[in-house]
Design a protein around this motif. Sequence first.
Motif, PDB file in Angstrom:
ATOM      1  N   UNK A   1      50.757  39.877  30.171  1.00 53.71           N
ATOM      2  CA  UNK A   1      49.881  40.276  31.267  1.00 53.71           C
ATOM      3  C   UNK A   1      50.213  41.705  31.695  1.00 53.71           C
ATOM      4  N   UNK A   2      49.234  42.366  32.320  1.00 56.29           N
ATOM      5  CA  UNK A   2      49.447  43.702  32.872  1.00 56.29           C
ATOM      6  C   UNK A   2      49.898  43.630  34.321  1.00 56.29           C
ATOM      7  N   UNK A   3      49.447  42.603  35.050  1.00 51.81           N
ATOM      8  CA  UNK A   3      49.797  42.424  36.460  1.00 51.81           C
ATOM      9  C   UNK A   3      49.523  40.980  36.841  1.00 51.81           C
ATOM     10  N   UNK A   4      50.188  40.536  37.908  1.00 51.21           N
ATOM     11  CA  UNK A   4      49.948  39.194  38.433  1.00 51.21           C
ATOM     12  C   UNK A   4      50.136  39.228  39.944  1.00 51.21           C
ATOM     13  N   UNK A   5      49.218  38.596  40.667  1.00 49.69           N
ATOM     14  CA  UNK A   5      49.284  38.540  42.127  1.00 49.69           C
ATOM     15  C   UNK A   5      49.477  37.087  42.542  1.00 49.69           C
TER      16      UNK A   5
ATOM     17  N   UNK B   1      46.009  39.581  35.492  1.00 48.53           N
ATOM     18  CA  UNK B   1      45.253  40.653  34.843  1.00 48.53           C
ATOM     19  C   UNK B   1      45.815  40.874  33.444  1.00 48.53           C
ATOM     20  N   UNK B   2      44.944  40.706  32.434  1.00 49.15           N
ATOM     21  CA  UNK B   2      45.327  40.939  31.043  1.00 49.15           C
ATOM     22  C   UNK B   2      44.428  42.032  30.474  1.00 49.15           C
ATOM     23  N   UNK B   3      44.669  42.380  29.243  1.00 52.48           N
ATOM     24  CA  UNK B   3      43.809  43.386  28.594  1.00 52.48           C
ATOM     25  C   UNK B   3      42.376  42.884  28.438  1.00 52.48           C
ATOM     26  N   UNK B   4      42.182  41.547  28.427  1.00 56.22           N
ATOM     27  CA  UNK B   4      40.850  40.963  28.291  1.00 56.22           C
ATOM     28  C   UNK B   4      40.123  40.837  29.634  1.00 56.22           C
ATOM     29  N   UNK B   5      40.818  41.013  30.742  1.00 56.04           N
ATOM     30  CA  UNK B   5      40.188  40.872  32.055  1.00 56.04           C
ATOM     31  C   UNK B   5      41.078  40.121  33.012  1.00 56.04           C
ATOM     32  N   UNK B   6      40.464  39.381  33.929  1.00 55.55           N
ATOM     33  CA  UNK B   6      41.219  38.649  34.935  1.00 55.55           C
ATOM     34  C   UNK B   6      40.991  37.151  34.803  1.00 55.55           C
ATOM     35  N   UNK B   7      42.041  36.401  35.117  1.00 56.25           N
ATOM     36  CA  UNK B   7      41.963  34.942  35.187  1.00 56.25           C
ATOM     37  C   UNK B   7      42.527  34.524  36.531  1.00 56.25           C
ATOM     38  N   UNK B   8      42.045  33.406  37.066  1.00 57.36           N
ATOM     39  CA  UNK B   8      42.494  32.914  38.364  1.00 57.36           C
ATOM     40  C   UNK B   8      42.943  31.473  38.239  1.00 57.36           C
TER      41      UNK B   8
END
Length: 81
Positions: free
Chosen positions: A17-21, A50-57
């Motif tokens: 992942x690039x980031x995680x909240x 947040x990954x290179x493919x977009x966001x997941x929740x």
Amino acid sequence: MYLEIITPDKKVFAGEVDAAQFPGANGSFEVLNLHAPLISTMERGRIRVTTKQGQEFFTVDGGVVEVLNNKIIVLAESVIE
């Protein structure tokens, strides 16, 4: 950085992942690459990945987050579909 989201039943997410909240007990916080070591509890709320493919929740019902050596491990009580 690498993220794993685990519940008592199964592994919900594993990957780079690039980031995680996270919904921390004292407010929302975000983890970026090379973050300092951290352990925090989570309240019921939404994890944004947040990954290179977009966001997941993922909506979790509380748990614990550990950040160490560019790896994040989330032990969630449950993930609400």
